[in-house]
Structure formats: structure tokens, C-alpha cells
Design an enzyme around this catalytic site. Structure first.
Site, PDB file in Angstrom:
ATOM      1  N   LYS A  93      33.926 -10.518 -32.324  1.00 21.22           N
ATOM      2  CA  LYS A  93      34.062 -11.417 -33.484  1.00 21.22           C
ATOM      3  C   LYS A  93      33.284 -12.707 -33.233  1.00 21.22           C
ATOM      4  O   LYS A  93      33.308 -13.240 -32.113  1.00 21.22           O
ATOM      5  CB  LYS A  93      35.555 -11.716 -33.696  1.00 21.22           C
ATOM      6  CG  LYS A  93      35.872 -12.528 -34.952  1.00 21.22           C
ATOM      7  CD  LYS A  93      37.389 -12.716 -35.108  1.00 21.22           C
ATOM      8  CE  LYS A  93      37.757 -13.381 -36.428  1.00 21.22           C
ATOM      9  NZ  LYS A  93      39.218 -13.507 -36.600  1.00 21.22           N
ATOM     10  N   SER A 168      41.051 -11.672 -41.108  1.00 24.92           N
ATOM     11  CA  SER A 168      39.736 -12.282 -41.067  1.00 24.92           C
ATOM     12  C   SER A 168      38.734 -11.573 -40.156  1.00 24.92           C
ATOM     13  O   SER A 168      37.542 -11.785 -40.270  1.00 24.92           O
ATOM     14  CB  SER A 168      39.859 -13.731 -40.600  1.00 24.92           C
ATOM     15  OG  SER A 168      40.306 -13.794 -39.256  1.00 24.92           O
ATOM     16  N   SER A 192      45.159 -11.200 -38.593  1.00 21.87           N
ATOM     17  CA  SER A 192      43.723 -10.938 -38.753  1.00 21.87           C
ATOM     18  C   SER A 192      43.147  -9.765 -37.983  1.00 21.87           C
ATOM     19  O   SER A 192      41.984  -9.430 -38.179  1.00 21.87           O
ATOM     20  CB  SER A 192      42.931 -12.181 -38.381  1.00 21.87           C
ATOM     21  OG  SER A 192      42.897 -13.032 -39.481  1.00 21.87           O
TER      22      SER A 192
HETATM   23  N1  GLN Z   1      45.169 -14.285 -43.345  1.00 23.23           N
HETATM   24  C1  GLN Z   1      45.735 -15.304 -42.525  1.00 23.23           C
HETATM   25  C2  GLN Z   1      45.074 -16.636 -42.852  1.00 23.23           C
HETATM   26  O1  GLN Z   1      44.303 -16.669 -43.728  1.00 23.23           O
HETATM   27  C3  GLN Z   1      45.625 -14.959 -41.079  1.00 23.23           C
HETATM   28  C4  GLN Z   1      44.291 -15.244 -40.516  1.00 23.23           C
HETATM   29  C5  GLN Z   1      44.194 -14.932 -39.050  1.00 23.23           C
HETATM   30  O2  GLN Z   1      45.040 -14.248 -38.459  1.00 23.23           O
HETATM   31  N2  GLN Z   1      43.169 -15.480 -38.439  1.00 23.23           N
HETATM   32  O3  GLN Z   1      45.334 -17.622 -42.256  1.00 23.23           O
END
Ligand code: GLN
Length: 504
Positions: A93, A168, A192
Site C-alpha cells: 500500500k 481504503s 480498510s
Molecule cells: N473506512 C474507514 C475510514 O474511512 C476506515 C479506513 C481505514 O481503516 N483506514 O476511516
């Protein structure tokens, strides 16, 4: 040919490369060929940077190092540990720093940032013989659930390219789901990794908070961020997790405890007698009926194989979203203060006006709308007079959620829930409604707030609503803190009973 290599598991690749049956170079070439054939900004959009040159050089280094060890007569057992990931292709990532390789966090703010150091886990991967093929697409600064908040281009779900792979860490999920790499690394702050794993039909694993060093992971919400891998199956997830877990003095939150390996020798039998808690709050309204049915069916299969299902109530579950969406933005507003046009990345018009104007111009141009929204929300929640009402209150709710888990674990060994209430939705469907996007995280946030290890694995596919194509469904298993081996063993048994999925 390259497709065959990409179909093998990471453990098979590593064993083949260690024994000399296959070279790391040939594996790297297969991964790069798959990326060239299937990926690109207008195609799957999994990668932001492909490092062909670096990958080939790293693969040659692994082959040479192994040849030298073999010539010395180093034992198989020693090699198996030192080169646990020999020649395995890994996509990382773009939130992890990679020495000499651009690291953008999918933000204009870091579009041209080339870090001078490797994240701890990236270094670990290299030491264990893994070959990093590139950096993957994500929601900007890991804020989002669909990878559409990338400042560059969205990633697409290989099961149906009109749909999101989740987020994400969407690019890393796509890399493994489409077999562009054998493994990948993501970060899971509120879901995410687990959520995109569910939406793309693979395994995503979030460790206990503090289990894996975050040195070199660009910080989003420091009380929640975890380094979390994707794999095509449970054994491979355990393989990469155990290669990167363990103490690192560079991360003060990383605990100094031994990393125990899981024992997979009991296979599906490991499910016998396991008490699986099924909290009713996770099967509430808003869930796609086809997802609910797939999860129920999977649980019934586990029961027939000897597991004991225990219906539970975890009454504070639904407050997870409200608590998380105060805490995470609050912490992000503080973490992202460092991007000011002075120290890292973008700098806009340093030659004119005051320092405040430089900050303003840089942050206006460098951050996308969701990141700005979070910084505003978080700054507000932390401001004088509101701190107790928002941040303090959310911390109390967090404790209540953790206590729900503590109570549940008095009666059960593992907790099973859907990972996502819905299968992959259409690209663009939720982008204009931030709240709808936040609601997608309802099942993954509680384990994040409680700091517990959790894994998502596929139960099968469904055709739901408007979906013409089959779409994967994920089952989330949550374990006790620092009991990763037990969680992996249960997950492996579940996988043996339910099977894995392969994107057509
Ligand atoms: N969808 C969640 C957010 O927008 C989690 C994101 C994540 O785990 N980085 O914060």
C-alpha cells in the site's frame, strides 16, 4: 505460464524458490507480466507505482543469496525461517515508506515524495526474501471505504469492474484478488483491509493493536492504525503476518512479546468444540439479505462440523460508527498537521506572503475533499469547550464497546459477523454521500476500537439486487487480544470447510 505461477500460493512459491525448483527472478517476471497485462489507470487501477527494475534486482539478490546458502550447506529449516517469503511477490500500500521509491499516500500532497527509508515491515519483507513489485492505490491518507478518494484514479473490483473493491486499501486487495501479486500489505484503521478483502473474495487480516510495528506507516489515527496483510488463503496470511510481526524499538506502541506461529496440522478438525459467538446486533437492518443468508449458511456448516454457535448481544455495537468518526478525524487532524509545505511534500508559493498563507495555500492544493472534511471535523472535536463533549465522550463509548467484547469472550472463543453489510457497490454510488460511505464500516469498526485481531475470509458469492455478476461475501472472525495463532487456526478450519474463491 505466468498465470500458473500467479495461481500458486505464497507458501508454494517460497518453498519452490528455496529448493531451487523455481527462481525468484521468474516469479518476479510473472508478477510484472500479470500487472502489465491487467493493470493500469484505466484498467484495474491497483497500482500507483510499479517498480519493475527494483523488483528484478531484488529477485536476483534473493536467488544469489539462496545459491550462496545452498553452497554453504545451510539446513532447510534455517532457510525456511530466514527466507520464509523467498521470491514471493508482494504489493505494498502506498501508505508505507519505501526507500528510493515514491510514496504518495494517494495524495497530491506527497505526489513527488521519495522516502529516504523503508518502513519497518517493508524491511522485514525484504529480509525474508520477498520481492516488492510496486505501491498500490488507496483512499487518500487511508480515509475512505472505496478507494475512490485516491487523488489519482479509483481502483476497480476484478469481479465486476463497474464496482468498487472497497477501501481504503483497495489497490492491495485488487492485486491479490486479480493475482497480480501473491501477497500484499495494507493498513487497517477501521476496516480498510478486512472490508476490501470481503468485497474482492480474499483473506484480510488485522492483528491486535501493538502487534506489528508501524514505523514508516504514514499515520492516520494513531490509536487505531494497524499493519494488515492480504492473501489468497489463511495460511498465506499467517505466513506474511508472522514475517512482519514482533518488537521494533522504533515504534513505542509495538509490544515486546514473542510471535507464536499457528499450528495448522488439525485442519478442519480444529473447528470441533469451538464456541462461536454470533452477536445479533451485526445482523441488523441495512444488511443486504443475500449477505445475511450467505453468512447464516456458512455458520450452519460450521455447526454441522462440530462448532457450537452461541447467540450473543453486544449492545454498544451501533455506537461504533459515531465513536470512530469522532476519534479517527480528531487523531487525523493532529497527525496531518505536519503537512504544512515546510517539511514534506508539496509547497505552494513559498516566495510570497506570510507563513500562514503558505500553510493555507499548500493544504488547500494538497488535500482532497474527504481529507479536508476529516481535518475540519477533527479540529472541531478537539477544540476548547468541545473536547469533553466529543473526544472524551467517544473514548468512553470506546470503553463500553471493548467491554462488550470482554463479556462475550467469557463465553465464546471467537466472534463471527459479516465483514461488510453489503457486497461491492457501484463506483460512484456513495461518493456524494459521506454518511452512506461511513455506514459501510459498521461491522469492522468495533474490533478496531477494541484493538482486537480480526480476519475476513470468503463464504461464497451472491447475486444481489442489481448485480448481474456474482459478488463475494466476507465472514469476519474476531479473536482475543494477542491470540493470533488461535484465530488463524480457527480461520483455517473454516476455510477448509467453506473453500477459497477465485476471481473468474
Ligand atoms: N473506512 C474507514 C475510514 O474511512 C476506515 C479506513 C481505514 O481503516 N483506514 O476511516
Amino acid at each position: 505460464m505466468s498465470d500458473d505461477v500467479m495461481s500458486l500460493s505464497a507458501s508454494e512459491i517460497a518453498a519452490d524458490v528455496r529448493s531451487g525448483k523455481r527462481s525468484a527472478l521468474s516469479v518476479a517476471r510473472a508478477s510484472l507480466a500479470a500487472i502489465a497485462a491487467k493493470d493500469g489507470p484505466g484498467a484495474l487501477g491497483a497500482f500507483l507505482t510499479v517498480d519493475a527494475e527494483g523488483a528484478l534486482a531484488a529477485a536476483r539478490t534473493v536467488d544469489d543469496a539462496l545459491a550462496a546458502e545452498r553452497a554453504k550447506g545451510t539446513s532447510e529449516a534455517t532457510l525456511a525461517e530466514r527466507f520464509a517469503l523467498a521470491g514471493v511477490s508482494v504489493a505494498v500500500k502506498d501508505a508505507f515508506t519505501t526507500r528510493g521509491l515514491r510514496t504518495t499516500c494517494a495524495s497530491k500532497m506527497l505526489e513527488a515524495y521519495v522516502p529516504p527509508y523503508d518502513a519497518h515491515v517493508v524491511g522485514r519483507l525484504r529480509e525474508r526474501g520477498a520481492v516488492i513489485v510496486g505501491k498500490t492505490n488507496m483512499d487518500e491518507f487511508a480515509m475512505g471505504s472505496s478507494t475512490e478518494n485516491s487523488a489519482f484514479y479509483p481502483a476497480k473490483n476484478p469481479w465486476d469492474t463497474t464496482r468498487t473493491p472497497g477501501g481504503s486499501s483497495g489497490g492491495s486487495a485488487v492485486a491479490v484478488s486479480a493475482r497480480l501479486s501473491h501477497l500484499s500489505l495494507g493498513s487497517d484503521t477501521g476496516g480498510s483491509v478486512r472490508q476490501p478483502a470481503a468485497l474482492t473474495g480474499i483473506v484480510g487480516f488485522k492483528p491486535s493493536y501493538g502487534r506489528v510495528s508501524r514505523y514508516g506507516l504514514i499515520a492516520f489515527a494513531s490509536s487505531l492504525d494497524t499493519v494488515s496483510p492480504f492473501a489468497a488463503n489463511v495460511r498465506d496470511a499467517e505466513l506474511i503476518h508472522s514475517a512482519i510481526a514482533g518488537h521494533d524499538p522504533h515504534d513505542a506502541t509495538c509490544v515486546d512479546r514473542p510471535v507464536d506461529r499457528a499450528d495448522f496440522s488439525r485442519g478442519a478438525k480444529a473447528i470441533e468444540g469451538v464456541r462461536i459467538g454470533v452477536p445479533k446486533e451485526y445482523f441488523a437492518e441495512g444488511m443486504d439479505p443475500a449477505v445475511g443468508a450467505s453468512i447464516r449458511e456458512a455458520l450452519a456448516k460450521l455447526e454441522r462440523a462440530g462448532a457450537k454457535l452461541v447467540e450473543l448481544s453486544m449492545p454498544h455495537t451501533s455506537y461504533g460508527i459515531a465513536a470512530y468518526y469522532v476519534l479517527a478525524p480528531a487523531e487525523c487532524s493532529s497527525n496531518l498537521a505536519r503537512f504544512d509545505g515546510v517539511r514534506y511534500g508539496l509547497r505552494k508559493g513559498a516566495d510570497k506572503g506570510s507563513i500562514d498563507e503558505l500553510y493555507g495555500r499548500t493544504r488547500e492544493a494538497g488535500f482532497g475533499p474527504e481529507v479536508k472534511r476529516r481535518i475540519l471535523l477533527g479540529t472541531f472535536a478537539l477544540s476548547e469547550g468541545y473536547y469533553d463533549a466529543f473526544y472524551g465522550k467517544a473514548q468512553k463509548v470506546r470503553t463500553l464497546i471493548r467491554q462488550d467484547f470482554d463479556r462475550a469472550f467469557e463465553h465464546v472463543d471467537v466472534i463471527a459477523t459479516p465483514t461488510s453489510p453489503v457486497p461491492a457497490w457501484k463506483l460512484g454510488e456513495r461518493t456524494s454521500d459521506p454518511l452512506a460511505m461511513y455506514l459501510a464500516d459498521v461491522c469492522t469498526l468495533p474490533a478496531s476500537l477494541a484493538g482486537l485481531p480480526a480476519l475476513s475470509l470468503p463464504t461464497g458469492t451472491v447475486r444481489s439486487g442489481d448485480a448481474g455478476s456474482a459478488l463475494p461475501v466476507g465472514l469476519q472472525l474476531v479473536g482475543r487480544a494477542f491470540e493470533e495463532p488461535a484465530l488463524f487456526e480457527t480461520a483455517y478450519a473454516v476455510e477448509s470447510l467453506l473453500g477459497t474463491l477465485r476471481c473468474p
